[in-house]
Design an enzyme around this catalytic site. Sequence first.
Site, PDB file in Angstrom:
ATOM      1  N   LYS A 278     -22.880  11.378 -45.822  1.00  0.00           N
ATOM      2  CA  LYS A 278     -23.722  11.141 -46.997  1.00  0.00           C
ATOM      3  C   LYS A 278     -23.925   9.654 -47.289  1.00  0.00           C
ATOM      4  O   LYS A 278     -23.201   8.792 -46.803  1.00  0.00           O
ATOM      5  CB  LYS A 278     -23.148  11.883 -48.210  1.00  0.00           C
ATOM      6  CG  LYS A 278     -23.372  13.391 -48.087  1.00  0.00           C
ATOM      7  CD  LYS A 278     -23.063  14.151 -49.349  1.00  0.00           C
ATOM      8  CE  LYS A 278     -23.475  15.611 -49.179  1.00  0.00           C
ATOM      9  NZ  LYS A 278     -23.132  16.440 -50.349  1.00  0.00           N
ATOM     10  N   ARG A 313     -17.049  20.971 -45.487  1.00  0.00           N
ATOM     11  CA  ARG A 313     -18.365  21.250 -44.904  1.00  0.00           C
ATOM     12  C   ARG A 313     -18.805  20.002 -44.137  1.00  0.00           C
ATOM     13  O   ARG A 313     -19.021  18.947 -44.745  1.00  0.00           O
ATOM     14  CB  ARG A 313     -19.362  21.601 -46.013  1.00  0.00           C
ATOM     15  CG  ARG A 313     -20.755  21.965 -45.529  1.00  0.00           C
ATOM     16  CD  ARG A 313     -21.666  22.306 -46.693  1.00  0.00           C
ATOM     17  NE  ARG A 313     -22.995  22.714 -46.263  1.00  0.00           N
ATOM     18  CZ  ARG A 313     -24.003  21.879 -46.010  1.00  0.00           C
ATOM     19  NH1 ARG A 313     -23.830  20.564 -46.162  1.00  0.00           N
ATOM     20  NH2 ARG A 313     -25.175  22.338 -45.614  1.00  0.00           N
TER      21      ARG A 313
END
Length: 331
Positions: A278, A313
């Site tokens: 991210k 995840r």
Amino acid sequence: MSYYRPLVRSGEARPEGAYPLAGGALWFSEVEILDRGAPARVVPAGLVPEEDRRRLTARRASIAGLDMSTPQIMGILNVTPDSFSDGGKLADAEMACTVGLQMIADGATLLDVGGESTRPGAELVDENDEVARVRPAIEALRAQSDVPISIDTRKAAVAMEAMEAGADLVNDVSGFTYDMALAPLSAQAGVPVCVMHAQGDPATMQDEPAYDNVLLDVYDFLAEQVDRLEAIGVVREQIVIDPGIGFGKTLAHNLTLLKNISLFHALGCPVLLGVSRKRFIGTIAEEDNPSARVPGSVAVGLAGIAQGVQILRVHDVADTAQAVRLWQAVR
């Protein structure tokens, strides 16, 4: 209202007077009590009200057959043309299946298939287009593996098609606020669900997000959604929660949530953490290329596991699985 954040410990046998965290190997003997408008304070865990302590300590039920007392790795399969990290690479069902099977071989115990990008600025995808992306991939995977499959969608019609194709879990980045038919569908199907927090939708969520108290605001949202899902028939023990790192959060918001993520165990549900590649990792690491953010992604994932996070995840399954095995051995 008081909030109870366990100060999680590991690396040695649980001492007398300490409590197991979520029925696993980690433990805590102290709790930080948080109240809006009052200074935080640390107290012995035995002083926490019994019902709150029970939610912190109770062993979590299996999710889609997976043991929540040990870390699980969810591999990300984006069958989209525009995901921030791997858009377009897995648009073909056969290729998605090949990559998914490799993820399983590398250590993924759960696969998350998504057909709509939720990167900042992403536009809504028509549900028919989304079904056309995810259903063939899920069918191909299910024909060759019995590893649980999660459908990453906000839409009931997509989830129904995905479950018919073999999906075992519904993962909604809107926290079941986008399509009011999705929660009743999940309850009727009897599948586990993952409730994520996001401020705004993907198209606008990074437009100056603001909170009174990001940690407690996210907690309150998840608590309300868990109660709502339970009220319409979703079994509470089959609800996973996700604080939604990067979804309507600044860098400071993300770091606050990560530093205090053990708070979310007080909801009595397994916690999922999605930080892989991210933007905030790139900002801190000074790395613009998402695929080069593996070391930072692994580091943050391990920090989450050290606070008891049950599911990671990730895009990079092999690297994460190796790191988790080493973390467990050293602990």
